[in-house]
Design an enzyme around this catalytic site. Structure first.
Site, short mmCIF file in Angstrom:
data_model
loop_
_atom_site.label_atom_id
_atom_site.label_comp_id
_atom_site.label_asym_id
_atom_site.label_seq_id
_atom_site.Cartn_x
_atom_site.Cartn_y
_atom_site.Cartn_z
N GLU A 490 0.84 -1.19 0.00
CA GLU A 490 0.00 0.00 0.00
C GLU A 490 0.88 1.25 0.00
O GLU A 490 1.95 1.26 0.62
CB GLU A 490 -0.91 0.01 1.23
CG GLU A 490 -1.86 -1.19 1.27
CD GLU A 490 -2.77 -1.18 2.50
OE1 GLU A 490 -2.59 -0.29 3.36
OE2 GLU A 490 -3.64 -2.07 2.61
N HIS A 513 -7.96 1.16 2.06
CA HIS A 513 -7.79 0.79 3.47
C HIS A 513 -8.57 1.76 4.38
O HIS A 513 -8.03 2.35 5.32
CB HIS A 513 -6.31 0.80 3.86
CG HIS A 513 -6.01 -0.10 5.03
ND1 HIS A 513 -4.83 -0.78 5.16
CD2 HIS A 513 -6.75 -0.43 6.13
CE1 HIS A 513 -4.83 -1.48 6.29
NE2 HIS A 513 -5.99 -1.29 6.89
#
Length: 630
Positions: A490, A513
Protein backbone atom coordinates in the site's frame (compact mmCIF):
# COMPACT_ATOMS: atom_id res chain seq x y z
CA UNK A 1 16.63 36.80 56.20
CA UNK A 2 18.80 33.70 56.45
CA UNK A 3 17.24 31.25 54.03
CA UNK A 4 19.49 29.89 51.27
CA UNK A 5 16.95 30.03 48.42
CA UNK A 6 14.04 32.28 47.52
CA UNK A 7 11.42 31.68 44.86
CA UNK A 8 9.74 34.65 43.16
CA UNK A 9 6.53 33.61 41.38
CA UNK A 10 4.41 35.80 39.10
CA UNK A 11 0.62 35.61 39.33
CA UNK A 12 -1.05 36.35 35.99
CA UNK A 13 -0.56 33.58 33.39
CA UNK A 14 1.78 31.84 35.84
CA UNK A 15 0.05 31.07 39.13
CA UNK A 16 -3.19 31.28 37.17
CA UNK A 17 -3.86 30.30 33.58
CA UNK A 18 -5.21 33.75 32.68
CA UNK A 19 -4.61 37.48 32.99
CA UNK A 20 -6.83 38.60 35.86
CA UNK A 21 -7.60 42.04 34.45
CA UNK A 22 -8.80 40.44 31.21
CA UNK A 23 -11.13 38.25 33.27
CA UNK A 24 -12.25 41.27 35.30
CA UNK A 25 -13.13 43.03 32.06
CA UNK A 26 -15.26 40.09 30.96
CA UNK A 27 -17.23 40.53 34.19
CA UNK A 28 -17.32 44.33 34.54
CA UNK A 29 -18.20 45.04 30.90
CA UNK A 30 -21.29 42.83 30.81
CA UNK A 31 -24.00 44.72 28.94
CA UNK A 32 -21.58 47.11 27.21
CA UNK A 33 -22.46 47.28 23.49
CA UNK A 34 -18.76 47.47 22.51
CA UNK A 35 -17.60 44.89 25.05
CA UNK A 36 -15.59 42.76 22.59
CA UNK A 37 -13.67 45.75 21.25
CA UNK A 38 -12.87 46.93 24.78
CA UNK A 39 -11.71 43.45 25.83
CA UNK A 40 -9.49 43.23 22.78
CA UNK A 41 -7.93 46.60 23.60
CA UNK A 42 -7.33 45.54 27.24
CA UNK A 43 -5.73 42.29 26.06
CA UNK A 44 -3.47 44.16 23.64
CA UNK A 45 -2.32 46.51 26.40
CA UNK A 46 -1.60 43.51 28.65
CA UNK A 47 0.39 41.65 25.98
CA UNK A 48 2.36 44.76 25.04
CA UNK A 49 3.37 45.41 28.66
CA UNK A 50 4.19 41.75 29.37
CA UNK A 51 6.35 41.55 26.26
CA UNK A 52 8.25 44.68 27.34
CA UNK A 53 7.05 46.68 24.35
CA UNK A 54 5.33 49.53 26.20
CA UNK A 55 5.28 51.42 29.51
CA UNK A 56 3.71 49.22 32.18
CA UNK A 57 2.53 52.16 34.26
CA UNK A 58 0.79 53.89 31.36
CA UNK A 59 -0.77 50.64 30.20
CA UNK A 60 -2.11 49.90 33.69
CA UNK A 61 -3.76 53.32 33.85
CA UNK A 62 -5.39 52.78 30.47
CA UNK A 63 -6.60 49.29 31.33
CA UNK A 64 -8.28 50.40 34.58
CA UNK A 65 -10.00 53.23 32.71
CA UNK A 66 -11.37 50.79 30.12
CA UNK A 67 -12.44 48.20 32.72
CA UNK A 68 -15.08 50.34 34.47
CA UNK A 69 -14.74 47.98 37.42
CA UNK A 70 -16.50 48.10 40.79
CA UNK A 71 -15.99 46.44 44.17
CA UNK A 72 -18.97 44.17 43.46
CA UNK A 73 -17.04 42.62 40.54
CA UNK A 74 -14.23 41.29 42.76
CA UNK A 75 -16.04 38.31 44.38
CA UNK A 76 -17.07 36.79 41.01
CA UNK A 77 -13.53 37.46 39.72
CA UNK A 78 -12.00 35.65 42.69
CA UNK A 79 -14.40 32.74 42.18
CA UNK A 80 -13.43 32.53 38.52
CA UNK A 81 -9.69 32.70 39.25
CA UNK A 82 -9.98 29.90 41.81
CA UNK A 83 -11.01 27.65 38.92
CA UNK A 84 -8.20 28.96 36.71
CA UNK A 85 -5.17 28.11 38.85
CA UNK A 86 -2.49 26.52 36.64
CA UNK A 87 -2.59 22.74 36.66
CA UNK A 88 1.04 22.29 37.71
CA UNK A 89 0.61 24.86 40.50
CA UNK A 90 -2.50 23.06 41.69
CA UNK A 91 -0.86 19.64 41.90
CA UNK A 92 2.25 20.99 43.66
CA UNK A 93 0.44 22.61 46.57
CA UNK A 94 2.59 20.62 49.01
CA UNK A 95 5.74 22.30 47.70
CA UNK A 96 4.18 25.76 48.06
CA UNK A 97 3.17 24.99 51.63
CA UNK A 98 6.47 23.38 52.64
CA UNK A 99 8.54 26.27 51.27
CA UNK A 100 6.09 29.03 52.24
CA UNK A 101 8.78 31.06 54.07
CA UNK A 102 10.86 31.22 50.90
CA UNK A 103 8.12 31.84 48.32
CA UNK A 104 7.07 35.35 47.28
CA UNK A 105 4.29 36.28 44.91
CA UNK A 106 5.49 39.37 43.08
CA UNK A 107 2.90 40.70 40.67
CA UNK A 108 1.84 43.85 38.91
CA UNK A 109 -1.73 42.74 39.53
CA UNK A 110 -3.78 43.59 42.61
CA UNK A 111 -3.77 42.18 46.12
CA UNK A 112 -7.55 42.36 46.35
CA UNK A 113 -7.89 39.31 44.10
CA UNK A 114 -4.39 37.76 44.33
CA UNK A 115 -4.22 37.23 48.10
CA UNK A 116 -7.45 35.16 48.38
CA UNK A 117 -6.20 32.86 45.62
CA UNK A 118 -2.60 32.23 46.63
CA UNK A 119 -3.16 31.89 50.37
CA UNK A 120 -5.33 28.83 49.64
CA UNK A 121 -2.11 27.20 48.43
CA UNK A 122 -0.07 27.92 51.55
CA UNK A 123 1.43 31.22 50.41
CA UNK A 124 1.83 33.60 53.34
CA UNK A 125 -0.17 36.81 53.11
CA UNK A 126 2.84 38.89 54.10
CA UNK A 127 4.76 37.38 51.17
CA UNK A 128 2.30 38.71 48.59
CA UNK A 129 3.57 41.84 46.85
CA UNK A 130 1.18 43.46 44.39
CA UNK A 131 -0.68 46.69 43.64
CA UNK A 132 -3.84 47.84 45.39
CA UNK A 133 -6.95 49.50 43.94
CA UNK A 134 -8.26 52.95 44.79
CA UNK A 135 -12.06 53.18 45.06
CA UNK A 136 -14.40 56.15 45.19
CA UNK A 137 -17.20 56.46 47.75
CA UNK A 138 -19.54 54.49 45.47
CA UNK A 139 -17.11 51.57 45.20
CA UNK A 140 -15.94 52.26 41.65
CA UNK A 141 -12.29 51.48 40.80
CA UNK A 142 -10.76 54.85 40.01
CA UNK A 143 -7.07 53.97 40.01
CA UNK A 144 -4.26 52.40 42.02
CA UNK A 145 -1.88 53.29 44.81
CA UNK A 146 0.77 55.26 42.93
CA UNK A 147 3.16 55.07 45.90
CA UNK A 148 3.47 51.33 45.41
CA UNK A 149 6.69 50.60 43.48
CA UNK A 150 4.93 47.81 41.56
CA UNK A 151 2.71 50.37 39.85
CA UNK A 152 5.73 51.89 38.12
CA UNK A 153 7.98 50.88 35.27
CA UNK A 154 10.75 48.56 36.51
CA UNK A 155 8.61 48.11 39.65
CA UNK A 156 9.66 44.52 40.25
CA UNK A 157 13.31 45.53 40.16
CA UNK A 158 12.68 48.26 42.74
CA UNK A 159 10.81 45.82 44.98
CA UNK A 160 13.59 43.21 44.89
CA UNK A 161 16.10 45.91 45.73
CA UNK A 162 14.02 46.79 48.78
CA UNK A 163 13.65 43.15 49.85
CA UNK A 164 17.43 42.60 49.64
CA UNK A 165 17.08 38.82 49.85
CA UNK A 166 20.30 37.29 51.19
CA UNK A 167 20.53 34.07 49.22
CA UNK A 168 19.94 32.55 45.79
CA UNK A 169 16.91 33.99 44.04
CA UNK A 170 14.93 32.10 41.38
CA UNK A 171 12.26 33.87 39.34
CA UNK A 172 9.37 32.04 37.65
CA UNK A 173 7.13 34.07 35.35
CA UNK A 174 5.81 34.58 31.86
CA UNK A 175 6.49 38.31 31.35
CA UNK A 176 9.33 40.60 30.42
CA UNK A 177 9.07 42.33 33.79
CA UNK A 178 9.95 39.00 35.40
CA UNK A 179 13.02 38.64 33.20
CA UNK A 180 14.11 42.16 34.14
CA UNK A 181 14.75 41.01 37.73
CA UNK A 182 17.45 38.67 36.45
CA UNK A 183 18.71 41.25 33.97
CA UNK A 184 19.20 43.70 36.85
CA UNK A 185 21.36 41.16 38.67
CA UNK A 186 18.82 40.58 41.44
CA UNK A 187 18.20 36.88 40.64
CA UNK A 188 20.43 33.92 40.00
CA UNK A 189 18.07 32.37 37.44
CA UNK A 190 14.97 33.37 35.48
CA UNK A 191 12.62 30.64 34.21
CA UNK A 192 10.22 31.58 31.42
CA UNK A 193 6.98 29.86 32.43
CA UNK A 194 5.19 28.65 29.28
CA UNK A 195 2.43 26.39 30.60
CA UNK A 196 -0.24 28.96 29.74
CA UNK A 197 1.33 31.45 27.34
CA UNK A 198 4.64 31.57 25.47
CA UNK A 199 5.91 35.08 24.76
CA UNK A 200 8.61 34.97 22.07
CA UNK A 201 10.50 37.99 23.33
CA UNK A 202 10.62 36.59 26.87
CA UNK A 203 11.66 33.11 25.72
CA UNK A 204 14.44 34.60 23.60
CA UNK A 205 15.91 36.26 26.70
CA UNK A 206 15.43 33.34 29.09
CA UNK A 207 18.28 30.97 29.87
CA UNK A 208 15.79 28.45 31.24
CA UNK A 209 12.33 27.40 30.05
CA UNK A 210 9.77 25.93 32.45
CA UNK A 211 6.79 24.46 30.59
CA UNK A 212 5.35 23.68 34.03
CA UNK A 213 6.13 24.09 37.71
CA UNK A 214 7.06 20.40 37.66
CA UNK A 215 9.94 21.16 35.29
CA UNK A 216 11.13 24.02 37.51
CA UNK A 217 11.08 21.76 40.56
CA UNK A 218 12.74 18.91 38.69
CA UNK A 219 15.60 21.08 37.43
CA UNK A 220 16.22 22.42 40.93
CA UNK A 221 15.88 19.01 42.66
CA UNK A 222 12.91 20.21 44.71
CA UNK A 223 10.02 17.98 45.86
CA UNK A 224 7.21 17.68 43.34
CA UNK A 225 3.86 15.95 43.17
CA UNK A 226 4.60 13.71 40.20
CA UNK A 227 7.48 11.43 39.35
CA UNK A 228 8.67 13.17 36.20
CA UNK A 229 7.81 16.44 34.43
CA UNK A 230 5.21 15.54 31.83
CA UNK A 231 6.66 18.03 29.37
CA UNK A 232 9.72 15.77 29.16
CA UNK A 233 7.55 13.00 27.69
CA UNK A 234 7.86 13.29 23.91
CA UNK A 235 5.08 11.90 21.70
CA UNK A 236 5.51 11.13 17.98
CA UNK A 237 2.26 10.52 16.07
CA UNK A 238 2.43 9.30 12.46
CA UNK A 239 -0.02 8.66 9.61
CA UNK A 240 -2.57 11.43 10.18
CA UNK A 241 -3.78 10.29 13.57
CA UNK A 242 -6.93 12.19 14.57
CA UNK A 243 -6.34 15.63 16.18
CA UNK A 244 -8.25 14.46 19.27
CA UNK A 245 -5.26 12.29 20.21
CA UNK A 246 -2.94 15.28 19.83
CA UNK A 247 -5.26 17.31 22.05
CA UNK A 248 -5.36 14.65 24.77
CA UNK A 249 -1.60 14.19 24.90
CA UNK A 250 -0.97 17.95 24.93
CA UNK A 251 -3.59 18.48 27.63
CA UNK A 252 -1.67 15.95 29.72
CA UNK A 253 1.41 18.16 29.32
CA UNK A 254 3.32 16.00 26.83
CA UNK A 255 5.34 17.42 23.92
CA UNK A 256 3.65 16.23 20.72
CA UNK A 257 4.90 15.99 17.13
CA UNK A 258 2.33 14.85 14.54
CA UNK A 259 3.34 13.91 10.97
CA UNK A 260 0.95 13.16 8.09
CA UNK A 261 2.51 9.99 6.66
CA UNK A 262 4.46 6.89 7.59
CA UNK A 263 8.25 6.93 7.99
CA UNK A 264 10.75 4.55 6.46
CA UNK A 265 12.80 2.34 8.78
CA UNK A 266 15.81 4.66 8.52
CA UNK A 267 13.72 7.77 9.09
CA UNK A 268 12.03 6.22 12.11
CA UNK A 269 15.39 5.10 13.56
CA UNK A 270 16.46 8.74 13.47
CA UNK A 271 13.21 10.19 14.83
CA UNK A 272 12.56 7.71 17.63
CA UNK A 273 15.74 8.27 19.63
CA UNK A 274 14.17 10.90 21.89
CA UNK A 275 10.59 9.64 21.76
CA UNK A 276 8.73 8.35 24.85
CA UNK A 277 5.43 7.45 23.14
CA UNK A 278 4.99 6.40 19.51
CA UNK A 279 1.57 6.45 17.83
CA UNK A 280 1.10 4.74 14.45
CA UNK A 281 -1.51 3.18 12.23
CA UNK A 282 -0.99 0.27 9.83
CA UNK A 283 1.77 1.54 7.50
CA UNK A 284 4.63 2.19 9.91
CA UNK A 285 6.83 -0.83 10.59
CA UNK A 286 8.30 -0.97 14.10
CA UNK A 287 11.17 -3.40 13.56
CA UNK A 288 13.93 -4.66 15.88
CA UNK A 289 16.27 -2.18 14.20
CA UNK A 290 13.91 0.69 15.05
CA UNK A 291 13.52 -0.52 18.62
CA UNK A 292 17.30 -0.72 19.04
CA UNK A 293 17.34 3.09 18.62
CA UNK A 294 14.41 3.66 21.01
CA UNK A 295 16.21 4.00 24.32
CA UNK A 296 13.53 6.30 25.82
CA UNK A 297 10.46 4.56 24.40
CA UNK A 298 7.90 3.60 27.05
CA UNK A 299 4.82 2.73 25.02
CA UNK A 300 3.50 2.30 21.47
CA UNK A 301 -0.07 3.02 20.47
CA UNK A 302 -1.50 1.27 17.39
CA UNK A 303 -4.39 3.55 16.37
CA UNK A 304 -6.07 0.62 14.63
CA UNK A 305 -6.96 -2.99 15.40
CA UNK A 306 -3.94 -4.84 13.99
CA UNK A 307 -0.49 -4.92 15.59
CA UNK A 308 1.39 -7.13 13.13
CA UNK A 309 3.35 -4.04 12.00
CA UNK A 310 4.97 -3.96 15.46
CA UNK A 311 7.58 -6.46 16.68
CA UNK A 312 5.71 -7.30 19.87
CA UNK A 313 8.28 -9.76 21.17
CA UNK A 314 11.14 -7.26 20.95
CA UNK A 315 8.93 -4.60 22.59
CA UNK A 316 8.23 -7.01 25.43
CA UNK A 317 11.92 -7.77 25.95
CA UNK A 318 12.64 -4.02 26.01
CA UNK A 319 9.85 -3.30 28.52
CA UNK A 320 7.77 -1.32 25.99
CA UNK A 321 4.00 -1.68 26.33
CA UNK A 322 1.82 -1.81 23.20
CA UNK A 323 -1.84 -0.79 23.13
CA UNK A 324 -4.29 -0.96 20.22
CA UNK A 325 -7.96 -0.16 19.60
CA UNK A 326 -9.67 -3.55 19.35
CA UNK A 327 -13.25 -2.25 19.38
CA UNK A 328 -13.25 1.40 18.38
CA UNK A 329 -13.68 0.99 14.63
CA UNK A 330 -15.54 -2.33 14.60
CA UNK A 331 -18.87 -0.82 13.59
CA UNK A 332 -17.30 1.19 10.77
CA UNK A 333 -15.70 -1.90 9.19
CA UNK A 334 -18.92 -3.88 9.54
CA UNK A 335 -21.02 -1.18 7.87
CA UNK A 336 -18.61 -0.99 4.93
CA UNK A 337 -18.77 -4.78 4.53
CA UNK A 338 -22.57 -4.74 4.57
CA UNK A 339 -22.67 -1.92 2.03
CA UNK A 340 -20.22 -3.67 -0.28
CA UNK A 341 -22.10 -6.97 -0.06
CA UNK A 342 -25.27 -5.21 -1.20
CA UNK A 343 -23.53 -3.24 -3.97
CA UNK A 344 -21.78 -6.34 -5.33
CA UNK A 345 -25.01 -8.35 -5.20
CA UNK A 346 -26.85 -5.65 -7.13
CA UNK A 347 -24.01 -4.93 -9.58
CA UNK A 348 -24.11 -1.28 -8.55
CA UNK A 349 -20.49 -0.55 -9.54
CA UNK A 350 -21.00 -1.57 -13.19
CA UNK A 351 -24.32 0.29 -13.40
CA UNK A 352 -22.74 3.42 -11.96
CA UNK A 353 -19.79 3.27 -14.38
CA UNK A 354 -22.16 3.08 -17.34
CA UNK A 355 -24.23 6.00 -16.06
CA UNK A 356 -21.09 8.13 -15.83
CA UNK A 357 -20.46 7.29 -19.48
CA UNK A 358 -24.01 8.29 -20.46
CA UNK A 359 -25.33 4.73 -20.85
CA UNK A 360 -28.77 3.88 -19.37
CA UNK A 361 -28.72 0.15 -18.53
CA UNK A 362 -31.96 -0.49 -16.67
CA UNK A 363 -31.96 -4.27 -16.22
CA UNK A 364 -32.42 -6.81 -13.42
CA UNK A 365 -29.93 -9.23 -14.97
CA UNK A 366 -27.22 -10.21 -12.47
CA UNK A 367 -28.89 -8.24 -9.66
CA UNK A 368 -29.88 -10.11 -6.49
CA UNK A 369 -31.20 -9.41 -3.01
CA UNK A 370 -29.00 -10.44 -0.09
CA UNK A 371 -31.98 -11.88 1.80
CA UNK A 372 -31.79 -15.68 2.10
CA UNK A 373 -28.21 -15.71 0.76
CA UNK A 374 -25.56 -17.63 2.69
CA UNK A 375 -22.79 -15.45 4.14
CA UNK A 376 -19.52 -17.07 5.19
CA UNK A 377 -17.45 -15.16 7.75
CA UNK A 378 -13.81 -16.23 8.06
CA UNK A 379 -12.60 -14.96 11.43
CA UNK A 380 -15.26 -14.59 14.12
CA UNK A 381 -13.64 -11.91 16.28
CA UNK A 382 -15.07 -8.51 17.21
CA UNK A 383 -15.76 -7.52 13.59
CA UNK A 384 -16.88 -10.94 12.36
CA UNK A 385 -19.29 -11.39 15.25
CA UNK A 386 -20.92 -7.97 14.81
CA UNK A 387 -21.15 -8.49 11.04
CA UNK A 388 -22.91 -11.75 11.82
CA UNK A 389 -25.62 -9.94 13.80
CA UNK A 390 -26.27 -7.24 11.17
CA UNK A 391 -26.24 -9.71 8.27
CA UNK A 392 -28.77 -11.90 10.04
CA UNK A 393 -30.95 -8.85 10.58
CA UNK A 394 -30.95 -8.43 6.77
CA UNK A 395 -32.27 -11.98 6.42
CA UNK A 396 -28.97 -13.66 5.52
CA UNK A 397 -28.05 -17.17 6.60
CA UNK A 398 -24.72 -16.85 8.44
CA UNK A 399 -21.89 -19.39 8.68
CA UNK A 400 -18.51 -18.78 10.30
CA UNK A 401 -15.12 -20.40 10.72
CA UNK A 402 -12.41 -19.54 13.26
CA UNK A 403 -9.32 -21.41 14.42
CA UNK A 404 -10.26 -20.44 17.99
CA UNK A 405 -13.43 -21.69 19.65
CA UNK A 406 -15.95 -18.81 19.58
CA UNK A 407 -19.49 -18.57 20.88
CA UNK A 408 -21.84 -17.88 17.96
CA UNK A 409 -24.31 -15.00 18.12
CA UNK A 410 -27.93 -15.35 17.05
CA UNK A 411 -28.47 -18.19 14.58
CA UNK A 412 -24.95 -18.21 13.10
CA UNK A 413 -23.66 -21.70 12.35
CA UNK A 414 -20.12 -22.82 13.06
CA UNK A 415 -18.18 -24.69 10.36
CA UNK A 416 -15.53 -27.22 11.36
CA UNK A 417 -13.20 -26.31 8.51
CA UNK A 418 -12.60 -23.47 6.08
CA UNK A 419 -13.42 -25.69 3.11
CA UNK A 420 -16.74 -26.69 4.67
CA UNK A 421 -17.67 -23.01 4.84
CA UNK A 422 -16.48 -22.23 1.30
CA UNK A 423 -18.57 -25.01 -0.23
CA UNK A 424 -21.77 -23.80 1.45
CA UNK A 425 -21.89 -20.03 1.11
CA UNK A 426 -22.70 -17.50 -1.61
CA UNK A 427 -20.52 -14.72 -0.16
CA UNK A 428 -17.15 -15.04 1.61
CA UNK A 429 -15.77 -12.21 3.75
CA UNK A 430 -12.39 -12.31 5.52
CA UNK A 431 -11.88 -10.82 9.00
CA UNK A 432 -8.69 -12.50 10.23
CA UNK A 433 -5.69 -10.91 11.93
CA UNK A 434 -2.32 -10.14 10.36
CA UNK A 435 -0.12 -12.78 12.01
CA UNK A 436 2.63 -14.07 9.65
CA UNK A 437 1.14 -17.57 9.40
CA UNK A 438 -1.96 -16.06 7.78
CA UNK A 439 0.04 -14.98 4.72
CA UNK A 440 -1.66 -16.34 1.57
CA UNK A 441 -4.09 -18.32 3.70
CA UNK A 442 -6.56 -17.69 0.90
CA UNK A 443 -5.26 -18.77 -2.51
CA UNK A 444 -6.08 -20.87 -5.57
CA UNK A 445 -7.28 -23.90 -3.58
CA UNK A 446 -9.67 -21.81 -1.51
CA UNK A 447 -11.10 -20.04 -4.57
CA UNK A 448 -11.56 -23.45 -6.26
CA UNK A 449 -13.58 -24.61 -3.24
CA UNK A 450 -16.01 -21.70 -3.52
CA UNK A 451 -19.31 -21.85 -5.39
CA UNK A 452 -19.31 -20.66 -8.99
CA UNK A 453 -20.44 -17.03 -9.11
CA UNK A 454 -19.77 -16.35 -5.44
CA UNK A 455 -18.77 -12.97 -4.07
CA UNK A 456 -15.55 -12.31 -2.16
CA UNK A 457 -14.55 -9.56 0.33
CA UNK A 458 -11.26 -8.86 2.12
CA UNK A 459 -11.34 -6.13 4.77
CA UNK A 460 -8.72 -7.75 7.02
CA UNK A 461 -5.05 -7.72 5.91
CA UNK A 462 -3.59 -7.46 2.43
CA UNK A 463 -1.12 -10.33 2.70
CA UNK A 464 -3.73 -12.97 3.59
CA UNK A 465 -4.95 -13.23 -0.02
CA UNK A 466 -2.99 -14.41 -3.06
CA UNK A 467 -3.86 -11.51 -5.38
CA UNK A 468 -2.86 -13.42 -8.53
CA UNK A 469 -5.30 -16.18 -7.66
CA UNK A 470 -8.06 -13.64 -7.01
CA UNK A 471 -7.43 -11.90 -10.33
CA UNK A 472 -7.48 -15.24 -12.19
CA UNK A 473 -10.81 -16.19 -10.63
CA UNK A 474 -12.35 -12.80 -11.32
CA UNK A 475 -11.33 -12.91 -14.97
CA UNK A 476 -12.66 -16.46 -15.37
CA UNK A 477 -16.00 -15.55 -13.79
CA UNK A 478 -15.60 -18.09 -11.01
CA UNK A 479 -15.79 -15.11 -8.64
CA UNK A 480 -18.65 -12.84 -9.77
CA UNK A 481 -17.46 -9.81 -7.84
CA UNK A 482 -15.06 -8.71 -5.11
CA UNK A 483 -14.47 -5.89 -2.65
CA UNK A 484 -10.92 -5.32 -1.42
CA UNK A 485 -9.91 -2.72 1.15
CA UNK A 486 -6.41 -3.98 2.02
CA UNK A 487 -3.44 -4.84 -0.17
CA UNK A 488 -0.04 -6.54 0.14
CA UNK A 489 1.67 -3.30 -0.85
CA UNK A 490 0.00 0.00 0.00
CA UNK A 491 1.22 3.56 -0.67
CA UNK A 492 2.86 5.15 2.38
CA UNK A 493 1.14 8.51 1.68
CA UNK A 494 -1.74 9.83 -0.42
CA UNK A 495 0.80 11.29 -2.88
CA UNK A 496 2.06 7.87 -4.02
CA UNK A 497 0.28 6.01 -6.87
CA UNK A 498 -1.69 2.83 -6.15
CA UNK A 499 -0.56 -0.09 -8.30
CA UNK A 500 -2.49 -3.38 -8.44
CA UNK A 501 -3.58 -6.06 -10.91
CA UNK A 502 -7.09 -5.57 -9.55
CA UNK A 503 -7.44 -2.17 -11.18
CA UNK A 504 -9.91 -2.01 -14.05
CA UNK A 505 -11.63 -5.34 -13.39
CA UNK A 506 -15.46 -5.35 -13.61
CA UNK A 507 -17.64 -5.59 -10.47
CA UNK A 508 -14.61 -5.03 -8.21
CA UNK A 509 -14.80 -2.42 -5.46
CA UNK A 510 -11.38 -1.11 -4.45
CA UNK A 511 -11.06 1.11 -1.39
CA UNK A 512 -7.84 2.60 0.10
CA UNK A 513 -7.79 0.79 3.47
CA UNK A 514 -10.70 2.83 4.82
CA UNK A 515 -12.66 0.13 6.63
CA UNK A 516 -12.22 1.92 9.94
CA UNK A 517 -11.89 5.40 8.47
CA UNK A 518 -15.05 7.12 9.62
CA UNK A 519 -15.18 10.25 11.73
CA UNK A 520 -16.82 8.34 14.55
CA UNK A 521 -14.25 5.53 14.51
CA UNK A 522 -11.26 7.85 14.36
CA UNK A 523 -12.56 9.90 17.30
CA UNK A 524 -13.21 6.71 19.27
CA UNK A 525 -9.70 5.42 18.55
CA UNK A 526 -8.16 8.82 19.32
CA UNK A 527 -9.85 8.72 22.73
CA UNK A 528 -9.21 5.08 23.54
CA UNK A 529 -5.51 4.61 22.76
CA UNK A 530 -4.10 7.76 24.45
CA UNK A 531 -6.12 7.06 27.59
CA UNK A 532 -4.74 3.51 27.81
CA UNK A 533 -1.17 4.82 27.38
CA UNK A 534 -1.57 7.69 29.84
CA UNK A 535 -3.12 5.35 32.40
CA UNK A 536 -0.07 3.10 32.08
CA UNK A 537 2.38 5.98 32.46
CA UNK A 538 0.46 7.61 35.33
CA UNK A 539 -0.52 4.52 37.31
CA UNK A 540 1.24 1.46 35.87
CA UNK A 541 -1.98 -0.14 34.58
CA UNK A 542 -1.34 -2.51 31.68
CA UNK A 543 -4.97 -3.52 31.24
CA UNK A 544 -5.71 -4.18 27.52
CA UNK A 545 -2.04 -4.11 26.52
CA UNK A 546 -1.51 -6.56 23.65
CA UNK A 547 1.98 -7.68 24.70
CA UNK A 548 2.35 -7.14 28.47
CA UNK A 549 0.94 -9.08 31.42
CA UNK A 550 -2.46 -7.45 31.95
CA UNK A 551 -3.02 -5.93 35.37
CA UNK A 552 -5.50 -3.33 36.63
CA UNK A 553 -4.17 -1.56 39.70
CA UNK A 554 -5.95 0.31 42.50
CA UNK A 555 -5.59 4.08 42.63
CA UNK A 556 -2.32 5.27 44.14
CA UNK A 557 -3.12 7.02 47.45
CA UNK A 558 -0.64 8.52 49.89
CA UNK A 559 2.14 6.21 48.72
CA UNK A 560 4.90 5.83 46.16
CA UNK A 561 4.62 3.09 43.53
CA UNK A 562 7.64 1.09 42.39
CA UNK A 563 7.23 -0.42 38.91
CA UNK A 564 9.64 -3.21 38.06
CA UNK A 565 9.77 -5.01 34.71
CA UNK A 566 12.08 -8.02 34.55
CA UNK A 567 12.83 -11.22 32.68
CA UNK A 568 10.57 -14.00 33.94
CA UNK A 569 13.16 -16.14 35.74
CA UNK A 570 12.95 -17.64 39.24
CA UNK A 571 13.99 -15.54 42.21
CA UNK A 572 13.43 -11.99 40.99
CA UNK A 573 10.48 -11.27 43.30
CA UNK A 574 12.49 -12.59 46.25
CA UNK A 575 15.39 -10.30 45.29
CA UNK A 576 13.06 -7.31 45.03
CA UNK A 577 11.61 -7.95 48.47
CA UNK A 578 15.09 -8.45 49.90
CA UNK A 579 16.09 -5.01 48.60
CA UNK A 580 13.00 -3.50 50.23
CA UNK A 581 13.71 -5.31 53.51
CA UNK A 582 17.36 -4.24 53.52
CA UNK A 583 16.23 -0.62 53.14
CA UNK A 584 13.56 -0.97 55.85
CA UNK A 585 10.76 -0.11 53.40
CA UNK A 586 7.18 -0.61 54.55
CA UNK A 587 5.13 -2.33 51.82
CA UNK A 588 1.53 -1.14 51.55
CA UNK A 589 0.59 -3.37 48.63
CA UNK A 590 2.25 -5.60 46.06
CA UNK A 591 1.01 -6.95 42.74
CA UNK A 592 2.63 -9.46 40.37
CA UNK A 593 1.67 -10.61 36.89
CA UNK A 594 3.81 -12.64 34.52
CA UNK A 595 3.71 -14.16 31.08
CA UNK A 596 6.12 -16.63 29.56
CA UNK A 597 8.81 -13.98 29.02
CA UNK A 598 8.51 -11.10 31.49
CA UNK A 599 7.39 -10.42 35.02
CA UNK A 600 5.68 -7.22 36.11
CA UNK A 601 5.88 -6.33 39.81
CA UNK A 602 4.20 -3.27 41.30
CA UNK A 603 4.92 -2.36 44.91
CA UNK A 604 3.21 0.48 46.79
CA UNK A 605 5.35 1.75 49.68
CA UNK A 606 5.31 4.41 52.39
CA UNK A 607 6.51 7.82 51.24
CA UNK A 608 9.29 7.84 53.82
CA UNK A 609 12.24 5.79 52.60
CA UNK A 610 15.94 6.09 51.87
CA UNK A 611 16.51 7.04 48.22
CA UNK A 612 19.13 4.30 48.06
CA UNK A 613 16.29 1.86 47.50
CA UNK A 614 15.80 3.32 43.99
CA UNK A 615 19.40 2.55 43.00
CA UNK A 616 19.22 -0.91 44.58
CA UNK A 617 16.03 -1.75 42.68
CA UNK A 618 17.71 -0.88 39.38
CA UNK A 619 20.52 -3.30 40.24
CA UNK A 620 18.26 -6.33 40.81
CA UNK A 621 19.45 -9.07 38.40
CA UNK A 622 17.33 -9.51 35.22
CA UNK A 623 15.83 -6.00 35.53
CA UNK A 624 14.54 -4.67 32.18
CA UNK A 625 13.08 -1.34 33.35
CA UNK A 626 12.35 0.31 36.67
CA UNK A 627 10.53 3.53 37.46
CA UNK A 628 8.82 5.13 40.43
CA UNK A 629 5.46 6.94 40.61
CA UNK A 630 4.30 9.38 43.24
Amino acid sequence: MSKDKYFIIDFDSTFTQVEALDELGDISLQGEPNKEALLQKISQLTDSAMAGESSFSEGLTQRLHLLKAHQKHLPPLISRLQDKVSESIRRNKDFLTEFADQIFIVSSGFKEFITPIVTEYGIKQENVYANTFRFDAAGNVIGFDEENVLSRDKGKIKLLEQLALSGDVYVLGDGYTDYEIKEAGLANKFYAFTENVARDKVIAKAEHIAPSLDEFLYQNKLPMAISYPKNRISVLLLENIHPKAVELFRREGYQVTALPGALSEEELCEQIQKVSILGIRSKTQVTPKVLAHASRLMSIGAFCIGTNQIDLATCLEAGITVFNAPYSNTRSVVELAIGEIIMLSRGVVGKSDKMHQGEWDKSAAGSFEVRDKKLGIVGYGNIGAQLSVLAEALGMEVYYYDVVEKLQLGNARKCESLHELLEKVDIVTLHVDGRPENKHMFGAAEFDAMKDGALFLNLSRGHVVDIEALVTNLKSGKIRGAAVDVFPHEPATNNEPFMSELRGLPNVILTPHIGGSTSEAQVNIANFVPNRIMDYINSGNTYQSVNFPNIQLPQLKNAHRLIHIHANVPGVLANINQVLANNHVNILGQYLKTNERVGYVITDIDKAYDKQVVNDMRQVPHTIKFRILY
